[in-house]
Design an enzyme around this catalytic site. Structure first.
Site, PDB file in Angstrom:
ATOM      1  N   LYS A  38     -21.876  46.605  99.856  1.00 29.90           N
ATOM      2  CA  LYS A  38     -20.794  45.861  99.201  1.00 29.90           C
ATOM      3  C   LYS A  38     -21.620  44.538  98.619  1.00 29.90           C
ATOM      4  CE  LYS A  38     -17.243  46.104  97.938  1.00 29.90           C
ATOM      5  NZ  LYS A  38     -15.953  45.981  98.753  1.00 29.90           N
ATOM      6  N   GLU A  85     -13.487  35.323  92.665  1.00 27.50           N
ATOM      7  CA  GLU A  85     -12.194  35.620  93.272  1.00 27.50           C
ATOM      8  C   GLU A  85     -11.531  34.119  93.752  1.00 27.50           C
ATOM      9  OE1 GLU A  85     -11.972  39.706  95.324  1.00 27.50           O
ATOM     10  OE2 GLU A  85     -13.878  38.987  95.447  1.00 27.50           O
ATOM     11  N   ASN A 121     -20.001  41.555  96.740  1.00 29.63           N
ATOM     12  CA  ASN A 121     -18.683  41.030  96.147  1.00 29.63           C
ATOM     13  C   ASN A 121     -18.749  39.863  95.242  1.00 29.63           C
ATOM     14  OD1 ASN A 121     -17.469  43.231  97.434  1.00 29.63           O
ATOM     15  ND2 ASN A 121     -17.010  42.073  99.351  1.00 29.63           N
ATOM     16  N   TYR A 145      10.358   1.937  91.825  1.00 29.20           N
ATOM     17  CA  TYR A 145       9.377   2.342  92.817  1.00 29.20           C
ATOM     18  C   TYR A 145      10.355   2.959  93.890  1.00 29.20           C
ATOM     19  CZ  TYR A 145       5.954   3.264  96.561  1.00 29.20           C
ATOM     20  OH  TYR A 145       5.281   4.133  97.656  1.00 29.20           O
ATOM     21  N   GLN A 188       4.472   8.107  97.136  1.00 27.50           N
ATOM     22  CA  GLN A 188       3.314   8.359  97.624  1.00 27.50           C
ATOM     23  C   GLN A 188       2.880   9.599  97.753  1.00 27.50           C
ATOM     24  OE1 GLN A 188       2.525   5.394 101.224  1.00 27.50           O
ATOM     25  NE2 GLN A 188       3.066   7.195 102.553  1.00 27.50           N
ATOM     26  N   SER A 238     -20.030  42.539 102.618  1.00 28.87           N
ATOM     27  CA  SER A 238     -18.815  42.964 103.405  1.00 28.87           C
ATOM     28  C   SER A 238     -19.480  42.947 104.824  1.00 28.87           C
ATOM     29  CB  SER A 238     -18.590  44.456 102.953  1.00 28.87           C
ATOM     30  OG  SER A 238     -18.018  45.143 103.855  1.00 28.87           O
ATOM     31  N   HIS A 242      -5.073  45.190  74.889  1.00 22.96           N
ATOM     32  CA  HIS A 242      -4.412  46.000  76.024  1.00 22.96           C
ATOM     33  C   HIS A 242      -5.436  46.403  77.145  1.00 22.96           C
ATOM     34  CE1 HIS A 242      -1.100  45.823  73.125  1.00 22.96           C
ATOM     35  NE2 HIS A 242      -1.983  45.934  72.370  1.00 22.96           N
TER      36      HIS A 242
HETATM   37  N1  ARG Z   1       1.176   3.534  99.931  1.00 22.89           N
HETATM   38  C1  ARG Z   1       2.211   3.438  98.910  1.00 22.89           C
HETATM   39  C2  ARG Z   1       2.154   4.502  97.912  1.00 22.89           C
HETATM   40  O1  ARG Z   1       1.065   5.266  97.793  1.00 22.89           O
HETATM   41  C3  ARG Z   1       1.916   1.939  98.275  1.00 22.89           C
HETATM   42  C4  ARG Z   1       3.012   1.382  97.607  1.00 22.89           C
HETATM   43  C5  ARG Z   1       3.957   0.894  98.741  1.00 22.89           C
HETATM   44  N2  ARG Z   1       4.928   0.199  98.396  1.00 22.89           N
HETATM   45  C6  ARG Z   1       6.014   0.078  99.111  1.00 22.89           C
HETATM   46  N3  ARG Z   1       6.977  -0.816  98.598  1.00 22.89           N
HETATM   47  N4  ARG Z   1       6.269   0.489 100.134  1.00 22.89           N
HETATM   48  O2  ARG Z   1       3.010   4.552  97.189  1.00 22.89           O
END
Ligand code: ARG
Length: 460
Positions: free
Chosen positions: A282, A289, A284, A316, A321, A276, A155
């Site tokens: 000071k 930090e 720091n 995907y 990205q 400072s 504490h």
């Molecule tokens: N620049 C893309 C990424 O980072 C690569 C993959 C792109 N694939 C696609 N089907 N457009 O995810």
């Protein structure tokens, strides 16, 4: 002209190009992209999917592009979106039609996944080295301060006798767990998605074991849809890095408190402190930090990554990205913090006189006083109550347990005798805490040995 322009009648809007392009940040994976392509081309040649001599030309030219990239001779273009297409365009510019064969049996979806895994694998290994250095620095400082008595707190109130060594070795344990998490993460990500294609593999007779092996993976991923959709390893790493930052932040908080006049437990080297603009007196603790502050940004990336992935259908999606800037910034932040934290820690001075003074006020030997009565045969709860009364009395009269006359002790319990002064002596309190994990100097020395042995064996 875009590599994928065949299906289109018009160019993309320039604003779309800007939003879509990732080359400004994914170019840091150029080496991984090129090595991945070299392994892929070699496999295509070995399996007769493309002519062997063309595979060899591709591998050779990719090697040259890699050297040129390292030498800073290559300028990537936003027109070519990302590192994958930039490298492919460069290759085709250099060797013509052979270059156009590289992308056979591959998609950018498995390509980016392989690049990112290779890149993160390398970065994890470099970060581990930095964490190890900090653990070694903590062990080194601890070894110099095995007898430097200080209070441990609960504490934030002075609680029981510890030493600078015992106290700070707690951080060595946290960092060892961080090392364990980093290596778990590396072990789990070390499978090769190449061959997953866009989502559903390929009809070519590729050899996934061969590319996986050549790239140092433990084997290929086991489902092509998962191979291109999985970013768990990015989240896992961001999470391991968040915990690491949490530890650095708690440690920073202690150092910040300890440099204050109120504590005065340490003095930072001038090279790791700042002044400072208005207050001439000071000094720091800005570094500590900033480490504490930058923890917030790593946590933020972790939450950002989880949020990007939440609700994404397989396989995907371009949302993915967004993983790169987040994880790259996590890695840069943690690495920068460790790079400064460790030498700051090594060069600071521990003010053992101030530690001892803090230990001698605040009745941190009260538990030992109660334990003394227990050794005389009293039940712990009675011993605790008697000692509590003594502490109350001392607070009223401005005394300490050390200065309180024996008659006062005996007025509370006749079980007290002269031996109590020995029992509550701080050095005795310390050396009596012989329990493994406790603050007795031999115990801490043994702990330091264990930690060093773990580091040496590469494990945690
Ligand atoms: N620049 C893309 C990424 O980072 C690569 C993959 C792109 N694939 C696609 N089907 N457009 O995810």
């Amino acid at each position: 002209m875009k590599l994928w322009s065949g299906r289109f009648e018009k160019n993309t809007d320039s604003l779309v190009d800007r939003l879509n392009a990732s080359i400004s940040y994914d170019q840091r994976m150029y080496a991984e992209d090129i090595t991945g392509s070299m392994a892929h081309a070699a496999m295509l040649g070995a399996r007769g999917i493309i002519p062997q001599d063309e595979a060899e030309r591709i591998v050779k030219a990719l090697g040259e592009i890699l050297e040129d990239c390292k030498a800073g001779k290559i300028e990537f273009s936003e027109e070519n979106e990302d590192i994958h297409m930039n490298v492919e365009v460069l290759l085709t510019q250099r060797i013509g039609d052979a270059g156009k064969r590289l992308h056979t049996a591959r998609s950018r979806n498995d390509q980016v996944a392989v690049d990112l895994r290779l890149y993160l694998r390398k970065e994890i290994t470099m970060l581990e080295e930095q964490v190890r250095s900090l653990i070694e620095a903590i062990c080194g400082k601890a070894e110099q301060h095995l007898h430097a008595i200080m209070p441990a707190y609960t504490h934030l109130q002075r609680a029981q006798p510890s030493t600078f060594a015992h106290y700070t070795m707690a951080y060595a344990e946290m960092l060892l767990r961080d090392l364990g998490r980093l290596s778990d993460c590396r072990a789990r990500l070390n499978l090769c998605p190449l061959g997953s294609g866009a989502a559903c593999g390929t009809t070519y007779p590729i050899d996934r074991e061969m590319t996986a092996g050549n790239l140092g993976f433990d084997g290929p991923t086991r489902n092509s849809i998962d191979g291109v959709s999985d970013r768990d390893y990015v989240v896992e790493l961001a999470s391991a890095l968040s915990l690491l930052m949490m530890h650095l932040s708690r440690f920073s908080e202690e150092l910040i408190l300890w440099t204050s006049l109120e504590f005065g437990f340490i003095t930072l080297d001038d090279a790791y402190a700042t002044g400072s603009s208005i207050m001439p007196q000071k000094k720091n603790p800005d570094v500590a930090e900033l480490v504490r502050g930058k923890t917030g940004r790593v946590y933020g990336h972790l939450m950002g990554l989880l949020t990007v992935l939440k609700g994404l259908p397989l396989a995907y999606n371009k949302d993915m990205q967004e993983d790169k800037e987040a994880i790259f910034d996590c890695l840069d932040t943690v690495s920068d913090c460790l790079a400064v934290f460790t030498p700051m820690y090594q060069t600071m001075t521990v003010r053992t006189d101030r530690l001892r003074r803090a230990a001698s006020e605040g009745f941190i030997n009260a538990t030992d006083c109660a334990d003394y009565l227990v050794k005389k045969g009293l039940p712990f709860r009675d011993a605790y109550t008697h000692t509590g009364k003594l502490v109350h009395h001392c607070i009223e009269t401005g005394e300490t347990l050390e200065t309180l006359p024996l008659e006062e002790y005996q007025a509370v319990s006749p079980s007290f005798d002269e031996g109590v002064y020995q029992a509550i002596d701080l050095d005795v309190c310390l050396s009596c805490r012989q329990v493994p994990g406790g603050p007795a100097p031999e115990m801490v020395q043994a702990h330091i040995g264990q930690v060093r042995a773990l580091l040496k064996n590469g494990g945690a």
